[in-house]
Design an enzyme around this catalytic site. Structure first.
Site, PDB file in Angstrom:
ATOM      1  CG  HIS A 104      49.164  46.261  24.456  1.00  0.00           C
ATOM      2  ND1 HIS A 104      49.015  46.345  23.093  1.00  0.00           N
ATOM      3  CD2 HIS A 104      48.338  45.280  24.877  1.00  0.00           C
ATOM      4  CE1 HIS A 104      48.119  45.455  22.698  1.00  0.00           C
ATOM      5  NE2 HIS A 104      47.689  44.787  23.759  1.00  0.00           N
ATOM      6  CG  HIS A 134      47.426  42.490  28.667  1.00  0.00           C
ATOM      7  ND1 HIS A 134      46.130  42.933  28.540  1.00  0.00           N
ATOM      8  CD2 HIS A 134      47.875  42.278  27.393  1.00  0.00           C
ATOM      9  CE1 HIS A 134      45.808  42.971  27.248  1.00  0.00           C
ATOM     10  NE2 HIS A 134      46.847  42.586  26.530  1.00  0.00           N
TER      11      HIS A 134
END
Ligand code: AMP
Ligand code: ZN
Length: 134
Positions: free
Chosen positions: A99, A101
């Protein structure tokens, strides 16, 4: 992948605050409530992090990161964004599904994202010798 919280979000087993979705990726709000607009962008294909992701997955992910970032700036009134990514536990990765951010930014927003590093321990020439490719 079983027991992966982000795979469960992708499979709609648990809810999320969805910002954007396409065939390969999903963007949703981070529930940390640490800064307004904190967004996570993930691939639908499970991989641990950037170290084991295949090139196609990274390409799709980068495409969505750029799309969401441009949306925040062109349509939502933000002036800039930070993109952050942690890989492996020692580098503060807590969810083991790749992932990135996105932190939306404005002028004088009093948000400080860049880490306060302790200062380099070795001469830069030694570091170059250790890290140079080829
Ligand atoms: P990292 O420390 O880079 O692995 O970041 C993991 C992030 O996932 C943290 O910022 C958490 O707040 C966020 N997070 C964990 N569970 C959820 C969830 N169910 N929905 C949204 N964000 C989550
Ligand atoms: Zn997963």
């Amino acid at each position: 992948m079983e027991n992966c919280i982000f795979c469960k979000i992708i499979n709609k087993e648990i809810p999320c605050y969805k910002i954007y979705e396409d065939e390969y990726t999903l963007a949703f709000l981070d529930i940390a409530k640490d800064v307004d607009g904190h967004t996570l962008v993930i691939p639908k294909k499970h991989c641990t992090n950037i170290l084991d992701a295949d090139e196609e997955t990274i390409n799709h992910l980068m495409h969505t990161i750029q799309l969401v970032s441009n949306h925040y700036i062109n349509k939502c009134g933000y002036a800039g964004i930070n993109i952050l990514n942690n890989n492996n536990a020692c580098a503060e990765q807590s969810v083991m599904h790749l992932h990135f951010h996105i932190i939306p930014r404005n002028e004088n927003d009093q948000i400080y994202v860049y880490p306060k590093f302790p200062g380099a321990k070795y001469p830069i020439e030694d570091t170059l010798k250790k890290l140079k490719i080829n």
